[in-house]
Design an enzyme around this catalytic site. Structure first.
Site, mmCIF file in Angstrom:
data_model
loop_
_atom_site.group_PDB
_atom_site.id
_atom_site.type_symbol
_atom_site.label_atom_id
_atom_site.label_comp_id
_atom_site.label_asym_id
_atom_site.label_seq_id
_atom_site.Cartn_x
_atom_site.Cartn_y
_atom_site.Cartn_z
ATOM 1 C CG HIS A 307 -2.066 0.936 1.086
ATOM 2 N ND1 HIS A 307 -1.989 2.271 1.402
ATOM 3 C CD2 HIS A 307 -3.309 0.716 0.625
ATOM 4 C CE1 HIS A 307 -3.154 2.831 1.138
ATOM 5 N NE2 HIS A 307 -3.968 1.922 0.666
ATOM 6 C CG ASP A 365 -8.903 -4.521 -2.489
ATOM 7 O OD1 ASP A 365 -10.054 -4.503 -2.032
ATOM 8 O OD2 ASP A 365 -8.396 -3.586 -3.110
HETATM 9 N N1 ACO Z 1 4.318 -7.575 -4.712
HETATM 10 C C1 ACO Z 1 5.669 -7.534 -4.876
HETATM 11 N N2 ACO Z 1 6.425 -6.423 -4.753
HETATM 12 C C2 ACO Z 1 5.791 -5.277 -4.466
HETATM 13 C C3 ACO Z 1 4.399 -5.228 -4.256
HETATM 14 C C4 ACO Z 1 3.646 -6.426 -4.393
HETATM 15 N N3 ACO Z 1 2.321 -6.441 -4.231
HETATM 16 N N4 ACO Z 1 4.015 -3.958 -3.963
HETATM 17 C C5 ACO Z 1 5.140 -3.228 -3.983
HETATM 18 N N5 ACO Z 1 6.217 -4.020 -4.273
HETATM 19 C C6 ACO Z 1 7.624 -3.603 -4.339
HETATM 20 C C7 ACO Z 1 7.896 -2.846 -5.628
HETATM 21 O O1 ACO Z 1 8.345 -3.700 -6.662
HETATM 22 C C8 ACO Z 1 8.957 -1.863 -5.189
HETATM 23 O O2 ACO Z 1 10.180 -2.533 -5.157
HETATM 24 P P1 ACO Z 1 11.560 -1.722 -5.457
HETATM 25 O O3 ACO Z 1 11.666 -0.668 -4.392
HETATM 26 O O4 ACO Z 1 12.605 -2.771 -5.362
HETATM 27 O O5 ACO Z 1 11.399 -1.136 -6.826
HETATM 28 C C9 ACO Z 1 8.572 -1.522 -3.743
HETATM 29 O O6 ACO Z 1 7.821 -2.673 -3.272
HETATM 30 C C10 ACO Z 1 7.721 -0.277 -3.600
HETATM 31 O O7 ACO Z 1 6.599 -0.416 -4.471
HETATM 32 P P2 ACO Z 1 5.948 0.799 -5.265
HETATM 33 O O8 ACO Z 1 5.139 0.272 -6.411
HETATM 34 O O9 ACO Z 1 6.980 1.826 -5.571
HETATM 35 O O10 ACO Z 1 5.012 1.382 -4.134
HETATM 36 P P3 ACO Z 1 3.728 2.240 -4.357
HETATM 37 O O11 ACO Z 1 3.451 2.896 -3.074
HETATM 38 O O12 ACO Z 1 3.876 3.112 -5.560
HETATM 39 O O13 ACO Z 1 2.594 1.162 -4.725
HETATM 40 C C11 ACO Z 1 0.776 -0.320 -4.637
HETATM 41 C C12 ACO Z 1 1.578 0.748 -3.893
HETATM 42 C C13 ACO Z 1 0.345 0.200 -6.034
HETATM 43 C C14 ACO Z 1 -0.507 -0.598 -3.868
HETATM 44 C C15 ACO Z 1 1.624 -1.586 -4.782
HETATM 45 O O14 ACO Z 1 1.992 -2.084 -3.505
HETATM 46 C C16 ACO Z 1 0.918 -2.698 -5.589
HETATM 47 O O15 ACO Z 1 0.968 -2.673 -6.810
HETATM 48 N N6 ACO Z 1 0.238 -3.669 -4.890
HETATM 49 C C17 ACO Z 1 -0.522 -4.681 -5.553
HETATM 50 C C18 ACO Z 1 -1.856 -4.122 -6.020
HETATM 51 C C19 ACO Z 1 -2.819 -3.897 -4.872
HETATM 52 O O16 ACO Z 1 -3.018 -4.755 -4.022
HETATM 53 N N7 ACO Z 1 -3.469 -2.733 -4.892
HETATM 54 C C20 ACO Z 1 -4.481 -2.385 -3.896
HETATM 55 C C21 ACO Z 1 -4.078 -1.176 -3.145
HETATM 56 S S1 ACO Z 1 -5.218 -0.882 -1.846
HETATM 57 C C22 ACO Z 1 -6.583 -0.254 -2.581
HETATM 58 O O17 ACO Z 1 -6.579 0.370 -3.589
HETATM 59 C C23 ACO Z 1 -7.822 -0.547 -1.911
#
Ligand code: ACO
Length: 430
Positions: A307, A365
């Site tokens: 998140h 979720d």
């Molecule tokens: N699985 C594996 N790795 C992940 C995940 C994941 N679900 N989420 C983040 N990471 C990693 C990224 O690859 C990144 O790694 P790095 O630093 O080595 O490049 C690091 O963690 C940070 O991730 P970002 O994408 O930069 O973080 P951001 O805050 O932009 O993204 C997000 C948050 C979009 C929710 C992300 O965690 C994600 O895509 N999760 C999966 C989708 C999801 O469950 N979305 C629901 C969100 S809650 C809602 O809307 C109700």
């Protein structure tokens, strides 16, 4: 609001003082509104990771502590003690209602649950296999063509009517999108039912026989609505605010919010998460998927994990996990294989260094899809149900923004890296 401190920014031999404000909770904020006019520079913050775009009194999140408050009330207390329409009142008006105020609000919402009959024809223009989110974006946007008497955003009463209409009618529209997609007749709202039971009825009743909404399932539905009701300045809420900053009407703004919510990184994650759990299929395949999630060269991510704001745990996920146990137990499917995969996946991921280091925890979720599927919803309805819940958050934030005397059209700047001026080349010379 009076500045509490001053921040000093120094560059190129210049020094600029910037006022700072202290919120009631959360980090202090540096006011950079005059930065461009005073210092001829922009700030750069793609994804708004450090930028507050508005003042708000509605929702507060402390991502490090796993805290979510609506008007100061913790989400777990609201989920266990309140019900969705009371939470709607709280979000819209700022206080918990008296019994009389709640009754009046519930009556007003209930009296607006039907949609204009002409809207039925509008649905029939869609293909049967359209995703219900596609239908919702269109039909909610089209509300502005049906409810002309609540389009004037400068009229307080019309804003109020638009808010009530949206909270009342979006569930009807979501249920109609579902019914249309499975070829069943639309089911009219039943005003003697509570909000959640009525939604279940509109989705699952058929004219051929009476429908009884199980109160425990209705309670679980209501809790899902509460847990998704608002979430501060997330992507879809910011979309609603940005759309509304131009003066667009509320129905158009909420349609924009629905469009943004649809993406798999946001509201679409609940559908994507259940599809992922099905793809994993059994606990013995979990290591393979954990390895893929950690692989930089693989675009796969653990859906329902991570998140932008929560870097400890998502308090909504804790309530949702309890709900999943209760609902599956009630339905006699406590051994649901997807729930077993989800629990084991959560356990393995939380022990893994990659997820610990990046502070990745299950979000709301991760478990919601399992509950919704057990209740009989197809995956395509998961995000529409999120949209039904979030409508109150969007419209509360919209109302707050419209009433803000400092409202300006949203207009971000950019870090331009393209060509500078060059002369046009005639086509035969390229
Ligand atoms: N699985 C594996 N790795 C992940 C995940 C994941 N679900 N989420 C983040 N990471 C990693 C990224 O690859 C990144 O790694 P790095 O630093 O080595 O490049 C690091 O963690 C940070 O991730 P970002 O994408 O930069 O973080 P951001 O805050 O932009 O993204 C997000 C948050 C979009 C929710 C992300 O965690 C994600 O895509 N999760 C999966 C989708 C999801 O469950 N979305 C629901 C969100 S809650 C809602 O809307 C109700």
């Amino acid at each position: 609001m009076q500045p509490t401190k001053t921040a000093t920014l120094s560059f190129d031999g210049k020094s600029i003082d910037l006022p700072m404000y202290s919120p009631t909770a959360g980090p202090d904020v540096i006011d950079i509104r005059k930065l461009y006019s005073q210092a001829d520079v922009f700030t750069y913050d793609p994804g708004f990771t450090s930028t507050a775009a508005c003042e708000s009194t509605i929702t507060f999140i402390d991502g490090d502590e796993g805290v979510l408050l609506h008007r100061g009330y913790p989400i777990d207390q609201l989920a266990s003690k309140s019900h969705f329409l009371e939470v709607c009142f709280l979000l819209l008006y700022g206080e918990l209602p008296s019994s009389a105020a709640l009754e009046d609000f519930e009556t007003r919402v209930t009296r607006h649950t039907m949609v204009h009959e002409q809207m039925h024809n509008f649905f029939r223009g869609f293909r049967r296999d359209a995703h219900p989110m596609a239908t919702m974006v269109g039909v909610v946007g089209a509300m502005s063509a049906f409810y002309h008497d609540s389009l004037d955003i400068n009229d307080t009463w019309q804003r109020e009517v638009a808010a009530i209409r949206l909270i009342a009618k979006v569930p009807t529209i979501a249920a109609m999108a579902y019914k249309y997609s499975i070829g069943q007749p639309f089911v009219y709202p039943r005003n003697e039912l509570d909000y959640a039971s009525n939604f279940l009825s509109m989705c699952f009743a058929v004219p051929a026989e009476p429908y009884y909404a199980n109160p425990i399932l209705a309670r679980a539905m209501d809790r899902i609505f509460i847990l998704h009701a608002d979430h501060e300045q997330n992507a879809s809420t910011s979309t609603v605010r940005l759309a509304s900053s131009s003066g667009a009407n509320p129905f158009a703004c909420i349609a924009a919010g629905i469009a943004c919510l649809w993406g798999p990184a946001h509201g679409g994650a609940n559908q994507a998460c259940l599809e992922m759990l099905k793809e994993i299929g059994s606990v013995d395949r979990i290591p393979e998927f954990i390895a893929r999630a950690k692989d930089k060269n693989d675009p796969f991510r653990l859906m329902g994990f991570g998140h932008r704001v929560y870097k400890n745990f998502d308090p909504r996920a804790t309530v949702m996990k309890q709900s999943a146990d209760e609902v599956l137990d009630l339905l006699g499917v406590a051994n649901n294989p997807l729930l077993q995969v989800a629990k084991e996946l959560e356990r393995v991921a939380l022990q893994d260094e990659y997820f610990a280091e990046k502070k990745l925890f299950p979000n709301v979720d991760f478990y919601s899809g399992i509950i919704l599927e057990a209740m009989g919803f197809p995956t395509s309805m998961f995000t529409p149900i999120f949209a039904v819940s979030r409508t109150v958050g969007w419209i509360s934030q919209w109302k707050e923004q419209i009433a803000d005397p400092n409202l300006k059209i949203g207009r971000p700047r950019q870090l331009y890296l393209g060509e500078t001026t060059r002369d046009y080349t005639d086509i035969e010379k390229r």
